[in-house]
Design an enzyme around this catalytic site. Structure first.
Site, short mmCIF file in Angstrom:
data_model
loop_
_atom_site.label_atom_id
_atom_site.label_comp_id
_atom_site.label_asym_id
_atom_site.label_seq_id
_atom_site.Cartn_x
_atom_site.Cartn_y
_atom_site.Cartn_z
N ASP A 1 -9.24 29.68 -7.04
CA ASP A 1 -8.22 30.48 -6.36
C ASP A 1 -7.21 30.93 -7.40
O ASP A 1 -7.04 30.30 -8.45
CB ASP A 1 -7.53 29.67 -5.26
CG ASP A 1 -6.79 30.57 -4.28
OD1 ASP A 1 -6.91 31.81 -4.39
OD2 ASP A 1 -6.09 30.04 -3.39
N GLU B 1 -9.08 39.26 -19.34
CA GLU B 1 -8.43 37.95 -19.45
C GLU B 1 -8.98 36.99 -18.40
O GLU B 1 -9.20 35.82 -18.66
CB GLU B 1 -6.92 38.11 -19.29
CG GLU B 1 -6.12 36.87 -19.62
CD GLU B 1 -6.10 36.57 -21.11
OE1 GLU B 1 -5.89 35.41 -21.48
OE2 GLU B 1 -6.31 37.52 -21.89
N ASP C 1 -12.03 32.02 -3.76
CA ASP C 1 -11.00 32.43 -2.81
C ASP C 1 -10.13 33.52 -3.44
O ASP C 1 -10.16 33.73 -4.65
CB ASP C 1 -10.15 31.23 -2.40
CG ASP C 1 -9.49 31.43 -1.05
OD1 ASP C 1 -9.52 32.56 -0.54
OD2 ASP C 1 -8.93 30.46 -0.50
N HIS D 1 -6.49 25.99 -4.51
CA HIS D 1 -5.27 26.64 -4.01
C HIS D 1 -4.05 25.78 -4.28
O HIS D 1 -3.01 26.27 -4.75
CB HIS D 1 -5.42 26.92 -2.52
CG HIS D 1 -4.17 27.42 -1.87
ND1 HIS D 1 -3.73 28.73 -2.01
CD2 HIS D 1 -3.25 26.80 -1.08
CE1 HIS D 1 -2.59 28.88 -1.35
NE2 HIS D 1 -2.29 27.73 -0.78
#
Length: 352
Positions: free
Chosen positions: A120, A159, A191, A327
């Site tokens: 994420d 990147e 995600d 996350h």
């Protein structure tokens, strides 16, 4: 309360070294932490009288970077309710156990020599040009031990690709270090991707993963499955009870036809039970799968199983556990720490 509750959970807690701060200044807190964190300590637990972002950020910077040690920050107000104190204490003890490397529960995993990855991206609010990539991966057969790494990256795709390649090489090295063999199957849950970025993930990011295999070893070629996870969707699913009534679908319900995309293999999964309102399914798009033995039904069943492995919640969550771990890692680094955590904490869920 901790000494009474912990043994009931099968966890032994020694009597802690307790310190009382004489004031609420951050300078005092910093001095206390730096003077008392030693190699003999296992975890630092801090009870704040109020919720303050600056104190939380200071604690995490010291405990995650300067003097790496698992840390637990508790808002003192949550302990004021005597009726809920026992339940809150149990949750805190379990969370501390995870941060020390504990494995709370497990599921049956039919796939062997498998590594599951969660990714994420968090956009750093203090620096508009930087984002934080959270990269979490399993290191054992039962998918109960996780390792992690985070990268600061610019907005450019180059990147991001470099971060993905370096992250996967690190993950393969860690997996081999623990198991003494490399995974034959790698499943990635990605995600933070919108509809407009699906082709980018399918082409560019998948190629970065494959280049990591070649960089690790020219003869290494595991199967790779990349699944994009989308939570913010408007689709709703209903179960027809009779001619006049609708209800929420049961957890584990999958829809993989009619409402799905024409050009992608995708499906909707309801993994949670809600008491009020309408349940929101999660949308999964399989952008790459070169494993001929991994059929759609296998992917759907396995994805539902992975929603049970998030140790910060006793039930199922909306997304697979490695996604939620990634996350939490990216958000904590982006919101509080603002720099890369120490590698000494990489094999623990220190960010819960």
């Amino acid at each position: 309360m901790v000494s009474k509750t912990a043994p009931q959970l099968g966890i032994r807690v020694n009597h802690p070294k307790m310190l009382m701060m004489m004031d609420e200044r951050n300078d005092t807190l910093m001095r206390y932490l730096r003077d008392n964190i030693t190699s003999e300590l296992q975890i630092v637990v801090i009870v704040n009288q109020t919720s303050r972002d600056d104190r939380y950020s200071l604690i995490k910077k010291i405990c995650c970077c300067d003097s790496p040690i698992p840390s637990q920050v508790i808002n003192g107000r949550t302990l004021d309710n005597a009726m809920k104190l026992r339940g809150i204490t149990q949750k805190i003890i379990l969370q501390m156990n995870c941060k020390l490397g504990g494995e709370l529960w497990a599921i049956e995993v039919p796939l062997k020599k498998l590594m599951v990855v969660g990714m994420d991206v968090y956009h750093d609010t203090t620096n508009a040009k930087n984002s934080v990539l959270g990269f979490v991966f399993s290191v054992n057969e039962t998918l109960t031990r996780w390792s992690s790494q985070s990268f600061f990256q610019h907005a450019s795709g180059q990147e991001l690709g470099h971060s993905l390649k370096m992250s996967l090489i690190f993950a393969l090295q860690k997996y081999h270090e623990v198991n003494h063999y490399l995974p034959e199957k790698i499943m990635v849950y990605r995600d933070g991707v919108g509809d407009g970025q699906l082709s980018y993930v399918s082409s560019y990011e998948v190629e970065q993963f494959k280049s990591a295999f070649q960089a690790f070893s020219p003869d290494y070629n595991p199967s790779l499955t990349v699944i994009v996870v989308q939570k913010r969707i408007n689709t709703r699913l209903f179960l027809s009870v009779d001619r006049n009534n609708l209800d929420n679908p049961q957890p584990g319900t999958v829809l993989d036809h009619t409402a799905t995309r024409k050009n992608w293999y995708d499906f909707f999964l309801v993994s949670q039970h809600v008491r009020q309102g309408t349940v929101t399914p999660t949308h999964y798009v399989v952008v790459h799968n070169n494993n001929p033995n991994l059929k759609p039904d296998h992917i759907q069943r396995f994805t539902y199983k992975m929603t049970h492995l998030y140790y910060n919640w006793p039930g199922t969550i909306r997304v697979p556990a490695p996604c939620q771990y990634a996350h939490r890692l990216a958000a904590q680094v982006g919101q509080a720490i603002h720099k890369q955590p120490s590698s000494k904490l990489s094999d623990r869920l220190f960010f819960l």
